[in-house]
Enzyme design. Structure first.
Site, PDB file in Angstrom:
ATOM      1  N   GLU A  97       0.955  -1.126   0.209  1.00 43.57           N
ATOM      2  CA  GLU A  97       0.021  -0.178  -0.005  1.00 43.57           C
ATOM      3  C   GLU A  97       0.950   1.349  -0.103  1.00 43.57           C
ATOM      4  O   GLU A  97       1.758   1.449   0.694  1.00 43.57           O
ATOM      5  CB  GLU A  97      -0.962  -0.016   0.972  1.00 43.57           C
ATOM      6  CG  GLU A  97      -2.032   1.093   1.454  1.00 43.57           C
ATOM      7  CD  GLU A  97      -2.924   0.910   2.385  1.00 43.57           C
ATOM      8  OE1 GLU A  97      -3.704   1.739   2.602  1.00 43.57           O
ATOM      9  OE2 GLU A  97      -2.763  -0.184   3.098  1.00 43.57           O
ATOM     10  N   ASP A 108      -5.664   9.450   9.319  1.00 42.31           N
ATOM     11  CA  ASP A 108      -4.190   9.275   9.801  1.00 42.31           C
ATOM     12  C   ASP A 108      -3.858   9.842  11.264  1.00 42.31           C
ATOM     13  O   ASP A 108      -4.230  10.912  11.325  1.00 42.31           O
ATOM     14  CB  ASP A 108      -3.454   9.447   8.662  1.00 42.31           C
ATOM     15  CG  ASP A 108      -3.391   8.660   7.623  1.00 42.31           C
ATOM     16  OD1 ASP A 108      -3.512   7.334   7.789  1.00 42.31           O
ATOM     17  OD2 ASP A 108      -3.594   9.263   6.310  1.00 42.31           O
TER      18      ASP A 108
END
Length: 328
Positions: A97, A108
């Site tokens: 990824e 995040d």
């Protein structure tokens, strides 16, 4: 890459995305004239790469679990990113990824936010990331999933974006801040270009919606293990086992678990709970970007990736005679 944050992100995505994403049809000649350097360079190679479903099918035959590392492109620099992709591939990553740095990464935690900030300050752009991916992807065994927030995709145009990442060698796309209802047109465009659109399910996702996500996701289903943003945690929540079982009741697609996994023993725990893939991000991002120098970061990345690869292996059970004679 999160749960409560994903819910808020999905709402904001719907606000700026509008009701639907429409695909613009252009003639073949016009498309060719407007093709980016990435598209033209990749078309010249004519490279065929293994897809994500093919990767998981091969692992299933061997009764093995996928190791899926995440890194942020451009941190500490794009040269290091290219080397890191090769290191992860050599370390046994089954899928990789690759995050495109974004200025407002809602899903995040602080480690990946800091990495994205450093990458942007270094001048990393989508175009530079795809140019790098075009160079390295023909040498990678593992298919690459591009992680990108939706606003830059919408700004470029969904069809143009998907064509570019496909030409650069990406085999999957993960958009953390787009609601399920807005994924269908994006998924259609992805399928037309050989890209799997991977969707996320969270601990707070109701069963009915989880079922729809499982039906719509391609390649694999990304199961978020915690309610919150990405980050390194000391333990993986035991509820993950229940979530994996719940998903497996409604789909036969691979289920990969991410968020909070940072050590080999945590990866092994997730594997024992029946997951088909283990996703590790923040720990690897920290190793690569916060080790003092690119060289030290690459060395730390390799060491940790090797540990996590081992932890992601499904341990075979001892056979009859091994049990009889007390061998393990």
């Amino acid at each position: 890459m999160a749960a409560s944050a994903l819910a808020a992100a999905a709402s904001s995505a719907a606000a700026f995305a509008g009701a639907r994403v429409s695909a613009r049809k252009t003639s073949t000649s016009a498309t060719a004239r407007r093709a980016s350097p990435v598209v033209r360079a990749a078309a010249a190679t004519g490279t065929t790469r293994v897809s994500i479903p093919e990767t998981f099918a091969a692992l299933k035959k061997k009764n093995q679990c996928a190791f899926i590392p995440f890194i942020c492109a451009g941190d500490p620099n794009l040269d290091a990113t290219e080397k890191a992709l090769r290191i992860l591939d050599d370390a046994g990553a089954d899928v990789i990824e690759l995050g495109v740095p974004y200025s407002d990464p809602l899903a995040d935690g602080p480690i990946i936010q800091a990495a994205a900030t450093r990458a942007l300050e270094n001048g990393t752009t989508l175009g530079k990331v795809l140019a790098m991916l075009t160079r390295v992807s023909p040498d990678l065994k593992a298919p690459v999933v591009l992680f990108q927030y939706f606003n830059p995709i919408l700004r470029k145009g969904v069809e143009a974006f998907v064509k570019e990442i496909a030409a650069a060698g990406a085999k999957g796309l993960l958009i953390p801040d787009i609601p399920l209802e807005e994924t269908y047109e994006v998924s259609r465009i992805c399928k037309e270009n050989g890209v799997d659109l991977v969707l996320l399910s969270t601990p707070t996702t109701p069963i009915e919606r989880m079922t729809k996500i499982a039906e719509a996701s391609n390649g694999f289903i990304y199961l978020v293990s915690v309610t919150g943003v990405t980050g390194v945690r000391t333990n993986v929540e035991s509820r993950v086992e229940e979530l994996v079982k719940a998903l497996k009741k409604v789909t036969d697609k691979p289920i990969a678990v991410g968020f909070g996994i940072s050590k080999g023993e945590q990866a092994q725990q997730v594997v024992s709970w029946g997951a088909d893939g283990v996703i590790v991000g923040s720990a690897l991002v920290r190793a690569l970007g916060e080790s003092g120098s690119p060289e030290a970061g690459l060395a730390a990345l390799k060491e940790l990736a090797t540990e996590l690869r081992e932890g992601s292996n499904r341990k075979s059970k001892p056979g009859f005679f091994a049990n009889l004679f007390g061998k393990k």
